[in-house]
Design a protein around this motif. Structure first.
Motif, PDB file in Angstrom:
ATOM      1  N   ALA A  66       7.813 -25.041   2.767  1.00 22.47           N
ATOM      2  CA  ALA A  66       8.445 -24.406   2.322  1.00 22.47           C
ATOM      3  C   ALA A  66       9.854 -24.751   1.475  1.00 22.47           C
ATOM      4  CB  ALA A  66       9.426 -23.217   2.680  1.00 22.47           C
ATOM      5  N   HIS A  67       9.966 -26.201   1.549  1.00 19.90           N
ATOM      6  CA  HIS A  67      10.648 -27.155   0.611  1.00 19.90           C
ATOM      7  C   HIS A  67       9.262 -27.741  -0.260  1.00 19.90           C
ATOM      8  CE1 HIS A  67      13.215 -26.646   3.850  1.00 19.90           C
ATOM      9  NE2 HIS A  67      14.184 -26.700   2.559  1.00 19.90           N
ATOM     10  N   GLY A  68       9.860 -27.461  -2.143  1.00 22.57           N
ATOM     11  CA  GLY A  68       9.284 -28.091  -3.278  1.00 22.57           C
ATOM     12  C   GLY A  68       7.721 -27.909  -3.221  1.00 22.57           C
ATOM     13  N   HIS A  69       6.951 -28.809  -3.243  1.00 22.09           N
ATOM     14  CA  HIS A  69       5.673 -28.718  -3.081  1.00 22.09           C
ATOM     15  C   HIS A  69       4.986 -28.239  -2.343  1.00 22.09           C
ATOM     16  CE1 HIS A  69       6.470 -31.387  -6.476  1.00 22.09           C
ATOM     17  NE2 HIS A  69       5.216 -31.049  -6.518  1.00 22.09           N
ATOM     18  N   THR A  70       5.304 -28.342  -0.738  1.00 23.72           N
ATOM     19  CA  THR A  70       4.959 -27.614   0.318  1.00 23.72           C
ATOM     20  C   THR A  70       4.806 -26.075   0.257  1.00 23.72           C
ATOM     21  OG1 THR A  70       4.860 -29.718   1.436  1.00 23.72           O
ATOM     22  CG2 THR A  70       4.348 -27.849   3.032  1.00 23.72           C
ATOM     23  N   ALA A  71       4.337 -25.465   0.447  1.00 26.89           N
ATOM     24  CA  ALA A  71       4.060 -23.910   0.544  1.00 26.89           C
ATOM     25  C   ALA A  71       3.928 -23.636   1.829  1.00 26.89           C
ATOM     26  CB  ALA A  71       2.450 -23.093   0.627  1.00 26.89           C
ATOM     27  N   ASP A  72       5.348 -22.517   2.219  1.00 25.83           N
ATOM     28  CA  ASP A  72       5.379 -21.717   3.196  1.00 25.83           C
ATOM     29  C   ASP A  72       4.113 -21.594   4.300  1.00 25.83           C
ATOM     30  OD1 ASP A  72       7.392 -21.354   5.600  1.00 25.83           O
ATOM     31  OD2 ASP A  72       8.224 -19.330   4.177  1.00 25.83           O
ATOM     32  N   ILE A  73       4.694 -21.173   5.695  1.00 22.02           N
ATOM     33  CA  ILE A  73       4.073 -20.605   6.892  1.00 22.02           C
ATOM     34  C   ILE A  73       4.590 -19.320   7.887  1.00 22.02           C
ATOM     35  CG2 ILE A  73       2.091 -22.211   6.238  1.00 22.02           C
ATOM     36  CD1 ILE A  73       3.724 -23.669   9.182  1.00 22.02           C
ATOM     37  N   ASP A  74       3.961 -18.841   8.043  1.00 22.20           N
ATOM     38  CA  ASP A  74       4.957 -17.373   9.032  1.00 22.20           C
ATOM     39  C   ASP A  74       5.091 -18.062  10.380  1.00 22.20           C
ATOM     40  OD1 ASP A  74       5.215 -15.682  10.229  1.00 22.20           O
ATOM     41  OD2 ASP A  74       3.257 -14.587  11.127  1.00 22.20           O
ATOM     42  N   ARG A  75       6.369 -18.924  10.151  1.00 23.25           N
ATOM     43  CA  ARG A  75       7.020 -19.912  11.165  1.00 23.25           C
ATOM     44  C   ARG A  75       8.580 -20.335  10.646  1.00 23.25           C
ATOM     45  NH1 ARG A  75       4.854 -26.285  12.088  1.00 23.25           N
ATOM     46  NH2 ARG A  75       6.200 -26.633   9.992  1.00 23.25           N
ATOM     47  N   ASP A  76       9.551 -20.256  12.003  1.00 15.73           N
ATOM     48  CA  ASP A  76      10.494 -20.283  11.178  1.00 15.73           C
ATOM     49  C   ASP A  76      10.787 -21.542  10.773  1.00 15.73           C
ATOM     50  OD1 ASP A  76      11.836 -17.893  11.366  1.00 15.73           O
ATOM     51  OD2 ASP A  76      12.436 -18.023  13.524  1.00 15.73           O
ATOM     52  N   LEU A  77      11.796 -22.598  10.147  1.00 18.07           N
ATOM     53  CA  LEU A  77      12.253 -23.511  10.223  1.00 18.07           C
ATOM     54  C   LEU A  77      12.262 -24.037  11.405  1.00 18.07           C
ATOM     55  CD1 LEU A  77      13.412 -23.629   6.438  1.00 18.07           C
ATOM     56  CD2 LEU A  77      11.042 -23.923   7.057  1.00 18.07           C
ATOM     57  N   LYS A  86      15.376 -18.297   5.473  1.00 19.87           N
ATOM     58  CA  LYS A  86      14.778 -19.447   6.386  1.00 19.87           C
ATOM     59  C   LYS A  86      16.178 -20.592   6.858  1.00 19.87           C
ATOM     60  CE  LYS A  86       9.877 -18.467   7.021  1.00 19.87           C
ATOM     61  NZ  LYS A  86       8.671 -19.358   7.386  1.00 19.87           N
ATOM     62  N   VAL A  87      16.822 -20.639   5.762  1.00 22.71           N
ATOM     63  CA  VAL A  87      17.324 -22.190   6.239  1.00 22.71           C
ATOM     64  C   VAL A  87      18.530 -21.463   6.642  1.00 22.71           C
ATOM     65  CG1 VAL A  87      19.350 -23.519   5.178  1.00 22.71           C
ATOM     66  CG2 VAL A  87      16.819 -23.421   4.183  1.00 22.71           C
ATOM     67  N   LYS A  88      19.657 -19.926   6.468  1.00 21.88           N
ATOM     68  CA  LYS A  88      20.367 -19.758   6.930  1.00 21.88           C
ATOM     69  C   LYS A  88      20.216 -19.488   8.619  1.00 21.88           C
ATOM     70  CE  LYS A  88      21.871 -16.052   5.161  1.00 21.88           C
ATOM     71  NZ  LYS A  88      22.159 -15.317   4.301  1.00 21.88           N
ATOM     72  N   ARG A  89      18.737 -18.615   8.581  1.00 23.56           N
ATOM     73  CA  ARG A  89      18.892 -18.816  10.882  1.00 23.56           C
ATOM     74  C   ARG A  89      18.511 -20.503  11.154  1.00 23.56           C
ATOM     75  NH1 ARG A  89      14.941 -14.809   8.640  1.00 23.56           N
ATOM     76  NH2 ARG A  89      12.684 -17.018   8.963  1.00 23.56           N
ATOM     77  N   LEU A  90      17.895 -21.393  10.577  1.00 16.53           N
ATOM     78  CA  LEU A  90      17.770 -22.682  10.832  1.00 16.53           C
ATOM     79  C   LEU A  90      19.721 -23.250  11.132  1.00 16.53           C
ATOM     80  CD1 LEU A  90      16.940 -25.558  11.988  1.00 16.53           C
ATOM     81  CD2 LEU A  90      17.331 -26.640   8.976  1.00 16.53           C
ATOM     82  N   ASP A  91      20.341 -22.812  10.405  1.00 17.77           N
ATOM     83  CA  ASP A  91      21.953 -23.033   9.979  1.00 17.77           C
ATOM     84  C   ASP A  91      22.832 -22.632  11.216  1.00 17.77           C
ATOM     85  OD1 ASP A  91      21.552 -24.578   8.601  1.00 17.77           O
ATOM     86  OD2 ASP A  91      22.440 -24.166   6.792  1.00 17.77           O
ATOM     87  N   SER A  92      22.182 -21.231  11.424  1.00 15.11           N
ATOM     88  CA  SER A  92      22.787 -20.253  12.547  1.00 15.11           C
ATOM     89  C   SER A  92      22.092 -21.049  14.095  1.00 15.11           C
ATOM     90  CB  SER A  92      22.090 -19.020  13.365  1.00 15.11           C
ATOM     91  OG  SER A  92      20.813 -18.330  13.255  1.00 15.11           O
ATOM     92  N   ASP A  93      21.518 -22.268  13.949  1.00 16.09           N
ATOM     93  CA  ASP A  93      20.697 -22.435  15.187  1.00 16.09           C
ATOM     94  C   ASP A  93      20.423 -24.030  15.871  1.00 16.09           C
ATOM     95  OD1 ASP A  93      19.935 -22.918  18.243  1.00 16.09           O
ATOM     96  OD2 ASP A  93      18.041 -21.823  18.078  1.00 16.09           O
ATOM     97  N   LEU A  94      21.261 -25.202  14.851  1.00 15.23           N
ATOM     98  CA  LEU A  94      21.572 -26.409  14.306  1.00 15.23           C
ATOM     99  C   LEU A  94      21.317 -26.896  16.018  1.00 15.23           C
ATOM    100  CD1 LEU A  94      23.490 -27.215  12.084  1.00 15.23           C
ATOM    101  CD2 LEU A  94      21.301 -26.455  11.286  1.00 15.23           C
ATOM    102  N   PRO A  95      20.839 -27.844  15.715  1.00 13.82           N
ATOM    103  CA  PRO A  95      20.140 -29.015  17.136  1.00 13.82           C
ATOM    104  C   PRO A  95      21.279 -29.153  18.094  1.00 13.82           C
ATOM    105  CG  PRO A  95      18.890 -29.791  15.743  1.00 13.82           C
ATOM    106  CD  PRO A  95      20.268 -28.226  14.860  1.00 13.82           C
ATOM    107  N   GLU A  96      21.076 -30.124  18.770  1.00 16.17           N
ATOM    108  CA  GLU A  96      22.286 -31.183  19.495  1.00 16.17           C
ATOM    109  C   GLU A  96      21.382 -32.372  20.377  1.00 16.17           C
ATOM    110  OE1 GLU A  96      26.563 -29.168  20.108  1.00 16.17           O
ATOM    111  OE2 GLU A  96      25.574 -27.720  20.389  1.00 16.17           O
TER     112      GLU A  96
END
Length: 258
Positions: A58-69, A169-179
């Protein structure tokens, strides 16, 4: 400038420079792409080495797909790209979200990584300043209109109208960041260089804690230098790290050339 079929994606990547040693993979930050994350430093790094710069789902030249980030999927996609290119092991330089992806490569795909350069990364959420993400869910796509990230997206994305979906999608990623646990950091086999701005979103105390877990924080004149490094760039914020190429390039070159 090519696309590789990886895990349901057509991942965009660029190859620059040549060199006999391990190639270095560049992984950009959230909402960013190759240009905004690495456009300034690429000419320096490609003088002596082969550089592979990627653009994630979903970033730059890479198209998005049906998958969370997720950082886990990003790391798996980079591994699949290495497989596609026939590369057994690579060094990795990631910034922000790209640094978290590189860290996941170091812990979960250790056999594919040579050395890691992690710019602005934390291994626990308290590594960021308190309250930093409190307003992230209020972020709207129009808040970023006119920014370098939005302008880059409009220039490069297969569907320029998809920016709002990317932000969501980035907001969802930021709501569950890895640790990561302290034991996971201690167990990283790859030599690591930590990079931080002195006015970054990551607390300097946290960077020092991570540096110590990696084996740093010792009197090198007596014990010898550790395999890890810590660079804190003066007068530098989170978003200005990519502009510090003249400082970073020689440090990164020295670290990767060992």
């Amino acid at each position: 400038m090519s696309y590789a079929p990886v895990n349901g994606l057509d991942m965009y990547y660029e190859e620059h420079g040549t060199g006999a040693g391990r190639p270095v993979v560049l992984i950009h930050g959230a909402l960013s792409g190759i240009g905004t994350s690495f456009g300034t430093i690429l000419p320096f790094l490609t003088k002596t080495r082969r550089v592979i710069a990627v653009e994630l789902q979903a970033h730059g030249h890479t198209a998005d797909i049906d998958r969370d980030l997720t950082v886990e999927d990003f790391a798996a996609d980079v591994v699949a790209l290495l497989d596609h290119l026939g590369i057994d092991r690579a060094d990795v330089f990631g910034w922000s979200m790209g640094a978290a992806t590189a860290l996941r490569l170091g812990t979960d795909h250790a056999d594919r990584v040579g050395r890691l350069v992690l710019a602005s990364v934390c291994f626990t959420l308290d590594g960021m300043y308190p309250g930093l993400l409190d307003g992230i869910q209020e972020l709207r796509p129009e808040h970023l209109h006119g920014s370098e990230f939005h302008e880059e997206y409009l220039r490069t994305a297969p569907d320029p109208a998809g920016f709002a979906t990317l932000v969501a999608k980035v907001k969802r990623l930021d709501s569950d960041l890895p640790e990561w646990s302290a034991d996971q950091i201690r167990a990283i086999a790859a030599p690591v260089m930590l990079v931080l701005g002195d006015s970054d979103i990551i607390r300097p105390e946290h960077a020092v804690e991570m540096f110590k877990l990696l084996g740093g924080g010792v009197p090198g004149d007596l014990t010898g230098l550790p395999k890890c490094k810590l660079a804190i760039l003066p007068g530098t914020t989170h978003t200005s790290i990519p502009q510090r190429a003249e400082w970073l390039a020689p440090m990164i070159d020295e670290f990767l050339d060992v």
